[in-house]
Write a protein that holds these residues in place. Structure first.
Motif, PDB file in Angstrom:
ATOM      1  N   ASN A 182      12.519  14.480 -13.902  1.00 39.65           N
ATOM      2  CA  ASN A 182      10.755  13.936 -14.583  1.00 39.65           C
ATOM      3  C   ASN A 182       9.621  15.267 -14.909  1.00 39.65           C
ATOM      4  O   ASN A 182       8.879  14.848 -15.957  1.00 39.65           O
ATOM      5  CB  ASN A 182      10.307  13.435 -13.300  1.00 39.65           C
ATOM      6  CG  ASN A 182      10.955  12.266 -12.679  1.00 39.65           C
ATOM      7  OD1 ASN A 182      11.977  11.694 -13.750  1.00 39.65           O
ATOM      8  ND2 ASN A 182      10.628  11.117 -11.855  1.00 39.65           N
ATOM      9  N   ARG A 232       5.140  -1.979 -14.497  1.00 40.91           N
ATOM     10  CA  ARG A 232       4.810  -1.097 -14.831  1.00 40.91           C
ATOM     11  C   ARG A 232       3.978  -0.506 -16.377  1.00 40.91           C
ATOM     12  O   ARG A 232       3.999  -0.258 -17.198  1.00 40.91           O
ATOM     13  CB  ARG A 232       5.734   0.027 -15.035  1.00 40.91           C
ATOM     14  CG  ARG A 232       7.018   0.359 -14.443  1.00 40.91           C
ATOM     15  CD  ARG A 232       8.157   1.345 -14.837  1.00 40.91           C
ATOM     16  NE  ARG A 232       8.122   1.941 -13.769  1.00 40.91           N
ATOM     17  CZ  ARG A 232       9.225   3.419 -14.019  1.00 40.91           C
ATOM     18  NH1 ARG A 232      10.311   2.722 -14.369  1.00 40.91           N
ATOM     19  NH2 ARG A 232       8.743   4.490 -14.026  1.00 40.91           N
ATOM     20  N   LEU A 272      -3.739   3.394 -18.051  1.00 43.34           N
ATOM     21  CA  LEU A 272      -4.695   4.191 -17.552  1.00 43.34           C
ATOM     22  C   LEU A 272      -4.051   5.558 -18.581  1.00 43.34           C
ATOM     23  O   LEU A 272      -5.082   5.927 -19.005  1.00 43.34           O
ATOM     24  CB  LEU A 272      -4.062   4.699 -16.388  1.00 43.34           C
ATOM     25  CG  LEU A 272      -4.912   4.002 -15.366  1.00 43.34           C
ATOM     26  CD1 LEU A 272      -3.776   4.395 -13.823  1.00 43.34           C
ATOM     27  CD2 LEU A 272      -6.260   3.933 -14.789  1.00 43.34           C
ATOM     28  N   GLU A 331       1.724  15.705  -8.233  1.00 48.11           N
ATOM     29  CA  GLU A 331       2.898  16.388  -8.097  1.00 48.11           C
ATOM     30  C   GLU A 331       3.631  17.733  -9.176  1.00 48.11           C
ATOM     31  O   GLU A 331       3.176  18.054  -9.833  1.00 48.11           O
ATOM     32  CB  GLU A 331       4.209  14.786  -9.168  1.00 48.11           C
ATOM     33  CG  GLU A 331       4.168  14.007  -8.494  1.00 48.11           C
ATOM     34  CD  GLU A 331       2.876  12.923  -8.090  1.00 48.11           C
ATOM     35  OE1 GLU A 331       1.546  13.465  -8.188  1.00 48.11           O
ATOM     36  OE2 GLU A 331       3.508  11.738  -6.851  1.00 48.11           O
ATOM     37  N   ASP A 343      10.590   7.969  -5.259  1.00 49.00           N
ATOM     38  CA  ASP A 343      11.893   8.104  -5.543  1.00 49.00           C
ATOM     39  C   ASP A 343      12.952   8.559  -4.197  1.00 49.00           C
ATOM     40  O   ASP A 343      14.469   8.309  -4.935  1.00 49.00           O
ATOM     41  CB  ASP A 343      11.811   8.848  -6.720  1.00 49.00           C
ATOM     42  CG  ASP A 343      11.079   8.984  -7.979  1.00 49.00           C
ATOM     43  OD1 ASP A 343      10.819   7.755  -7.643  1.00 49.00           O
ATOM     44  OD2 ASP A 343      10.718   9.810  -8.656  1.00 49.00           O
TER      45      ASP A 343
HETATM   46  N1  EPU Z   1       0.179   2.398 -12.906  1.00 49.99           N
HETATM   47  C1  EPU Z   1      -0.739   1.669 -13.490  1.00 49.99           C
HETATM   48  N2  EPU Z   1      -1.283   1.669 -14.709  1.00 49.99           N
HETATM   49  C2  EPU Z   1      -0.885   2.848 -15.299  1.00 49.99           C
HETATM   50  C3  EPU Z   1       0.170   3.750 -15.278  1.00 49.99           C
HETATM   51  C4  EPU Z   1       0.326   3.792 -13.726  1.00 49.99           C
HETATM   52  O1  EPU Z   1      -1.268   0.758 -12.763  1.00 49.99           O
HETATM   53  O2  EPU Z   1      -1.363   3.895 -16.415  1.00 49.99           O
HETATM   54  C5  EPU Z   1       1.038   2.262 -11.473  1.00 49.99           C
HETATM   55  C6  EPU Z   1       2.458   1.706 -12.013  1.00 49.99           C
HETATM   56  O3  EPU Z   1       2.662   0.565 -12.194  1.00 49.99           O
HETATM   57  C7  EPU Z   1       2.271   2.307 -10.592  1.00 49.99           C
HETATM   58  C8  EPU Z   1       2.056   3.466 -10.382  1.00 49.99           C
HETATM   59  O4  EPU Z   1       1.466   3.601 -10.667  1.00 49.99           O
HETATM   60  O5  EPU Z   1       2.628   0.847  -9.569  1.00 49.99           O
HETATM   61  C9  EPU Z   1       2.655   4.826 -10.268  1.00 49.99           C
HETATM   62  O6  EPU Z   1       3.242   5.161 -11.407  1.00 49.99           O
HETATM   63  P1  EPU Z   1       2.852   6.652 -12.120  1.00 49.99           P
HETATM   64  O7  EPU Z   1       2.456   6.379 -13.272  1.00 49.99           O
HETATM   65  O8  EPU Z   1       2.778   7.082 -10.699  1.00 49.99           O
HETATM   66  O9  EPU Z   1       4.431   6.636 -12.372  1.00 49.99           O
HETATM   67  P2  EPU Z   1       5.357   7.272 -13.509  1.00 49.99           P
HETATM   68  O10 EPU Z   1       4.461   8.038 -14.179  1.00 49.99           O
HETATM   69  O11 EPU Z   1       5.676   5.799 -14.373  1.00 49.99           O
HETATM   70  C10 EPU Z   1       6.492   8.462 -12.214  1.00 49.99           C
HETATM   71  C11 EPU Z   1       8.690   9.274 -12.349  1.00 49.99           C
HETATM   72  C12 EPU Z   1       8.731   7.841 -11.315  1.00 49.99           C
HETATM   73  C13 EPU Z   1       8.995   8.339  -9.900  1.00 49.99           C
HETATM   74  C14 EPU Z   1       6.577   8.196 -10.681  1.00 49.99           C
HETATM   75  C15 EPU Z   1       6.415   8.107  -9.467  1.00 49.99           C
HETATM   76  C16 EPU Z   1       8.173   9.875 -14.779  1.00 49.99           C
HETATM   77  C17 EPU Z   1       9.221   9.762 -16.060  1.00 49.99           C
HETATM   78  N3  EPU Z   1       8.779   8.870 -14.094  1.00 49.99           N
HETATM   79  O12 EPU Z   1       6.719   7.918 -13.441  1.00 49.99           O
HETATM   80  O13 EPU Z   1      10.037   8.173 -11.277  1.00 49.99           O
HETATM   81  O14 EPU Z   1       8.452   6.845  -8.877  1.00 49.99           O
HETATM   82  O15 EPU Z   1       5.901   9.187 -10.866  1.00 49.99           O
HETATM   83  O16 EPU Z   1       6.091   9.415  -8.671  1.00 49.99           O
HETATM   84  O17 EPU Z   1       8.105  11.253 -14.549  1.00 49.99           O
HETATM   85  C18 EPU Z   1      12.624   8.039 -10.745  1.00 49.99           C
HETATM   86  O18 EPU Z   1      12.397   9.241 -11.542  1.00 49.99           O
HETATM   87  O19 EPU Z   1      13.404   7.313 -10.111  1.00 49.99           O
HETATM   88  C19 EPU Z   1      11.149   7.350 -10.858  1.00 49.99           C
HETATM   89  C20 EPU Z   1      11.034   5.870 -11.336  1.00 49.99           C
END
Ligand code: EPU
Length: 423
Positions: free
Chosen positions: A24, A122, A126, A191, A308
């Protein structure tokens, strides 16, 4: 044809496993590097298909890329502002980091909706809120499913994130490092992967303060230059191997770990009765301890328990003596692994954003589906401790994020093969 991972369960694992660079972090570092005017070399790149998909996208942008072993060298000096609309965008979630990076570099980007694991809704509202605050005009073409982001100029602004989103924090950073003036991200995510990305950007010449706290301040600069960076170890891969060792190991040494990144998992494992020693950048796990105690887990943003890791931990919880529970607060639908584990003899009930795991249950081999990356890890652990043969389908999910997991496990003594079947 579809790839299958087949595991013959019941073999005890022993030996040393070396953790790869953080997926990530990697998937954000690579898009971040295109903001430089000269070559960027990144070391510790995991061998995963998400990196292959990013390399395709870089080549589509006319960015020179070479991958040798665990190093990637990017030279963005001849890059062009070309729309990212190919299938490679859909292969991974993190393709959306090109939104921030290309908007920052060219003040314009056209890109398809990103793909990635299905974990429930997802949204990227934001991210878009941040880009808009910096001055971008955003349109979405429903027919082509593409976003177009354009700005005459990007100007620093204060942005409050309603949720401390990892993706939004990184994406806004990428757009802001070359914006005019000061950007402040409030309620920013903390993170370790975000810190790694800002370390690269700072080496490239960006001015960023406060990373690792709730408030990140970015003072825009005109140029970013080439540099060299080594990726932090993957805390989720490390956590997965700690759980594997607790479930199926005798003495397993997990090397190249930053133990502070895993405090929430380590304390849960200790609460379960797993014996571990932390020695420098290694964690030695002695397993399996019996009986394991049941625990209650609530996923949270860092430094809380990582979402995760709840899926792989669930498999270990099937071996605990009593009722455990997992409450999801990040991805409330991230429970598809439970149905697959139940096919293997687990007793797990899912209700809204929680699961109840009743143990200990004897697991047995079955043909199961990796519905997403970490579900794949949960099923591998189940296959290692289950009786007989487990066949895991949809292996591409696992290959997106675990670097040579079969080979690493075989070295520890697991009986794993891969083959293709008609499906
Ligand atoms: N969210 C919103 N609006 C946004 C962005 C996020 O509502 O604009 C919500 C999401 O729907 C979710 C929460 O906020 O409910 C967390 O989302 P976040 O943006 O923090 O996660 P992400 O950036 O999409 C990364 C990792 C994920 C990991 C999450 C949480 C990457 C590529 N992915 O996702 O990793 O679960 O942070 O730590 O960095 C994995 O590795 O298996 C994986 C899914």
């Amino acid at each position: 044809m579809s790839k299958v991972i087949a595991i013959e369960g019941g073999y005890k694992l022993n030996g040393t496993v070396r953790i790869s660079g953080a997926k990530n972090a990697t998937v954000a570092l690579i898009p971040a590097a295109v903001l430089a005017d000269g070559p960027v070399e990144i070391l510790g790149v995991p061998e995963i298909s998400d990196v292959e998909a990013l390399a395709i996208l870089l080549r589509e942008l006319n960015c020179d890329v070479s991958i040798k072993g665990d190093s990637i060298r990017l030279d963005p000096s001849q890059m062009e502002d070309i729309p990212l609309v190919s299938d490679a965008v859909n292969k991974l979630r993190a393709s959306y980091y090109f939104m921030g990076a290309l908007l920052g570099k060219y003040k314009r980007v056209k890109i398809k909706m990103p793909g990635g694991c299905y974990l429930g809704p997802r949204p990227i509202d934001l991210h878009l809120k941040g880009f808009k605050a910096l001055g971008a005009n955003i349109t979405y073409d429903e027919v082509e499913e593409t976003y177009l982001l354009e700005a005459d100029e990007l100007v620093g602004h204060s942005i409050y994130l309603d949720f401390a989103s990892v993706g939004a924090t990184i994406n806004i950073l990428l757009a802001a490092v070359k914006a005019k003036g000061r950007t402040i991200i409030e309620n920013a995510a903390k993170e370790p992967e975000i810190i790694d990305v800002t370390n690269l950007l700072t080496k490239m010449g960006a001015h960023i303060r406060g990373v690792g706290t709730d408030t990140i301040t970015i003072d825009g600069v005109e140029h970013l230059h080439g540099t060299f960076h080594e990726i932090i170890p993957d805390r989720i891969e490390a956590g997965t191997f700690l759980i594997i060792a607790a479930a199926a190991g005798e003495k397993v040494i997990v090397q190249n770990v930053i133990p502070q990144h895993l405090e929430a998992l380590i304390s849960k494992l200790k609460e379960m009765g797993v014996q571990m020693d932390v020695v420098g950048d290694s964690i030695i796990v002695y397993g399996p301890q019996k009986p394991l105690k049941p625990v209650h887990v609530k996923t949270q943003i860092y430094p809380g328990f990582a979402t995760d890791l709840q899926q792989p931990l669930t498999t270990l919880l099937t071996q605990a003596d009593g009722k455990s529970s997992v409450k999801e607060t990040i991805y409330i639908e991230r429970f598809l692994h439970c149905e697959q584990l139940n096919k293997m003899g687990a007793h797990i009930d899912v209700d809204r954003a929680s699961s109840a795991i009743y143990g200990p249950t004897k697991l047995h081999g079955a043909r199961v589906q990796a519905t997403d990356l970490r579900c794949g890890a949960a099923l591998i652990i189940a296959g290692l401790i289950g009786e007989g043969k487990t066949e895991i389908m949809n292996v591409y999910h696992i290959d997106r994020g675990y670097d040579n997991i079969d080979q690493k496990l075989i070295t520890l003594g697991a009986h794993i093969t891969r083959y293709e079947i008609d499906a």
